[in-house]
Design an enzyme around this catalytic site. Structure first.
Site, PDB file in Angstrom:
ATOM      1  N   GLU A 104       0.849  -1.200   0.000  1.00 37.29           N
ATOM      2  CA  GLU A 104       0.000   0.000   0.000  1.00 37.29           C
ATOM      3  C   GLU A 104       0.884   1.249   0.000  1.00 37.29           C
ATOM      4  O   GLU A 104       2.033   1.206   0.438  1.00 37.29           O
ATOM      5  CB  GLU A 104      -0.904  -0.075   1.245  1.00 37.29           C
ATOM      6  CG  GLU A 104      -1.807   1.103   1.509  1.00 37.29           C
ATOM      7  CD  GLU A 104      -2.858   1.364   0.449  1.00 37.29           C
ATOM      8  OE1 GLU A 104      -2.456   1.667  -0.694  1.00 37.29           O
ATOM      9  OE2 GLU A 104      -4.056   1.314   0.773  1.00 37.29           O
ATOM     10  N   ASP A 105       0.337   2.352  -0.483  1.00 39.47           N
ATOM     11  CA  ASP A 105       1.115   3.593  -0.459  1.00 39.47           C
ATOM     12  C   ASP A 105       1.119   4.225   0.931  1.00 39.47           C
ATOM     13  O   ASP A 105       2.154   4.623   1.440  1.00 39.47           O
ATOM     14  CB  ASP A 105       0.608   4.607  -1.517  1.00 39.47           C
ATOM     15  CG  ASP A 105      -0.885   4.914  -1.399  1.00 39.47           C
ATOM     16  OD1 ASP A 105      -1.579   4.289  -0.572  1.00 39.47           O
ATOM     17  OD2 ASP A 105      -1.362   5.775  -2.154  1.00 39.47           O
ATOM     18  N   ASP A 108      -3.537   5.838   6.604  1.00 39.11           N
ATOM     19  CA  ASP A 108      -3.929   7.108   7.221  1.00 39.11           C
ATOM     20  C   ASP A 108      -4.855   6.801   8.402  1.00 39.11           C
ATOM     21  O   ASP A 108      -4.389   6.587   9.515  1.00 39.11           O
ATOM     22  CB  ASP A 108      -4.605   7.958   6.136  1.00 39.11           C
ATOM     23  CG  ASP A 108      -4.976   9.349   6.583  1.00 39.11           C
ATOM     24  OD1 ASP A 108      -4.283   9.908   7.433  1.00 39.11           O
ATOM     25  OD2 ASP A 108      -5.972   9.897   6.068  1.00 39.11           O
ATOM     26  N   PHE A 157      -0.963  16.234   4.560  1.00 42.81           N
ATOM     27  CA  PHE A 157      -1.257  15.710   3.226  1.00 42.81           C
ATOM     28  C   PHE A 157      -0.019  15.787   2.343  1.00 42.81           C
ATOM     29  O   PHE A 157       0.625  16.825   2.235  1.00 42.81           O
ATOM     30  CB  PHE A 157      -2.412  16.492   2.587  1.00 42.81           C
ATOM     31  CG  PHE A 157      -2.893  15.824   1.331  1.00 42.81           C
ATOM     32  CD1 PHE A 157      -3.702  14.693   1.401  1.00 42.81           C
ATOM     33  CD2 PHE A 157      -2.504  16.293   0.086  1.00 42.81           C
ATOM     34  CE1 PHE A 157      -4.130  14.059   0.248  1.00 42.81           C
ATOM     35  CE2 PHE A 157      -2.937  15.671  -1.077  1.00 42.81           C
ATOM     36  CZ  PHE A 157      -3.746  14.550  -0.998  1.00 42.81           C
ATOM     37  N   ARG A 170       0.903  11.988  -9.469  1.00 45.02           N
ATOM     38  CA  ARG A 170       1.448  10.680  -9.074  1.00 45.02           C
ATOM     39  C   ARG A 170       2.824  10.452  -9.686  1.00 45.02           C
ATOM     40  O   ARG A 170       3.595   9.612  -9.248  1.00 45.02           O
ATOM     41  CB  ARG A 170       0.530   9.552  -9.554  1.00 45.02           C
ATOM     42  CG  ARG A 170      -0.848   9.537  -8.938  1.00 45.02           C
ATOM     43  CD  ARG A 170      -1.528   8.209  -9.271  1.00 45.02           C
ATOM     44  NE  ARG A 170      -2.962   8.230  -9.040  1.00 45.02           N
ATOM     45  CZ  ARG A 170      -3.535   7.975  -7.866  1.00 45.02           C
ATOM     46  NH1 ARG A 170      -2.803   7.704  -6.818  1.00 45.02           N
ATOM     47  NH2 ARG A 170      -4.846   7.997  -7.747  1.00 45.02           N
TER      48      ARG A 170
HETATM   49  P1  IMP Z   1      -7.196   5.326   5.054  1.00 43.50           P
HETATM   50  O1  IMP Z   1      -8.279   4.333   4.746  1.00 43.50           O
HETATM   51  O2  IMP Z   1      -7.746   6.540   5.750  1.00 43.50           O
HETATM   52  O3  IMP Z   1      -6.044   4.722   5.836  1.00 43.50           O
HETATM   53  O4  IMP Z   1      -6.679   5.904   3.693  1.00 43.50           O
HETATM   54  C1  IMP Z   1      -5.805   5.272   2.897  1.00 43.50           C
HETATM   55  C2  IMP Z   1      -5.850   5.869   1.513  1.00 43.50           C
HETATM   56  O5  IMP Z   1      -6.075   7.283   1.517  1.00 43.50           O
HETATM   57  C3  IMP Z   1      -4.520   5.690   0.873  1.00 43.50           C
HETATM   58  O6  IMP Z   1      -4.462   4.478   0.171  1.00 43.50           O
HETATM   59  C4  IMP Z   1      -4.395   6.899  -0.037  1.00 43.50           C
HETATM   60  O7  IMP Z   1      -4.948   6.599  -1.296  1.00 43.50           O
HETATM   61  C5  IMP Z   1      -5.230   7.966   0.620  1.00 43.50           C
HETATM   62  N1  IMP Z   1      -4.382   8.950   1.362  1.00 43.50           N
HETATM   63  C6  IMP Z   1      -4.231   9.067   2.704  1.00 43.50           C
HETATM   64  N2  IMP Z   1      -3.394  10.063   3.038  1.00 43.50           N
HETATM   65  C7  IMP Z   1      -2.981  10.607   1.870  1.00 43.50           C
HETATM   66  C8  IMP Z   1      -2.065  11.698   1.544  1.00 43.50           C
HETATM   67  O8  IMP Z   1      -1.443  12.351   2.401  1.00 43.50           O
HETATM   68  N3  IMP Z   1      -1.890  11.926   0.212  1.00 43.50           N
HETATM   69  C9  IMP Z   1      -2.524  11.220  -0.767  1.00 43.50           C
HETATM   70  N4  IMP Z   1      -3.379  10.212  -0.504  1.00 43.50           N
HETATM   71  C10 IMP Z   1      -3.599   9.906   0.799  1.00 43.50           C
HETATM   72 MG    MG Z   2      -4.311   4.313  -1.995  1.00 41.29          MG
END
Ligand code: IMP
Ligand code: MG
Length: 181
Positions: A104-105, A108, A157, A170
């Protein structure tokens, strides 16, 4: 590395250079290689954001018996999480008995990650490990803890190296953080 990037009226400043990224990708790849010794893992790259990290990580791990597949979820609109997860492209392959490594990237809130792991566990893999380029531990709403983390960062962010703002930027080779004034 540019000293700033402007996209959709927002300004971003340098945060992690391509060299710093490469160093941490190597470290994480080494950890994963050691843990997967003798196994034939399936890497699951989470689209779209993880494509660049996955390409670098999986090449660096260098296990010829491994396989790669892709899944896709979405939760973000603009610069904040919607709190809702949509499965856009699910897994078609049978993962029963496999050692799965999710790539995963960013983690959050942890909602996407925990949902994905719960969903994949139902398909009876032998093991599931979770590798992420970035982790924002202070944003966690789930207590989800990735097994492999290249960088732990504050809840700001960021963009670049696969990470987007509404689908853009990207392509950047380095990672930038939103500028606070
Ligand atoms: P989560 O479900 O809140 O953990 O969100 C995960 C997804 O939100 C990641 O796979 C990203 O695609 C997106 N995301 C969360 N933080 C960032 C950020 O700082 N920049 C860009 N995308 C983000
Ligand atoms: Mg993602």
């Amino acid at each position: 590395m540019d000293n700033k990037v402007t996209v959709d009226g927002l300004t971003f400043v340098p945060y992690l250079t391509r060299d710093e990224i490469a160093t941490q990708v190597k470290r994480v790849a080494g950890e994963i290689r050691e843990d997967l010794e003798g196994k034939s893992p399936l890497f699951l790259c989470v689209l779209n954001g993880a494509f660049m990290f996955a390409a670098d990580l999986i090449r660096e791990i260098g296990i010829n018996d491994s396989r790669i597949n892709f899944v896709r979820y979405a939760s973000y609109e603009g610069t904040s999480s919607t709190g809702k997860i949509k499965e856009i492209m699910g897994l078609t392959e049978d993962i029963e008995g496999l050692d799965v490594v999710i790539v995963e990237d960013i983690v959050d809130t942890g909602l996407t990650a925990s949902m994905m792991v719960a969903d994949l566990k139902k398909r009876n893999p032998r093991s599931i490990m979770f590798a992420t380029l970035l982790h924002k531990p202070e944003s966690s709403k789930t207590g989800f803890k990735p097994d492999y983390v290249a960088f732990s960062i504050p809840p700001k962010f960021i963009i670049g190296y696969g990470l987007d703002l509404d689908g853009k930027v990207r392509n950047l080779k380095d990672i930038y953080v939103i500028k606070e004034d």
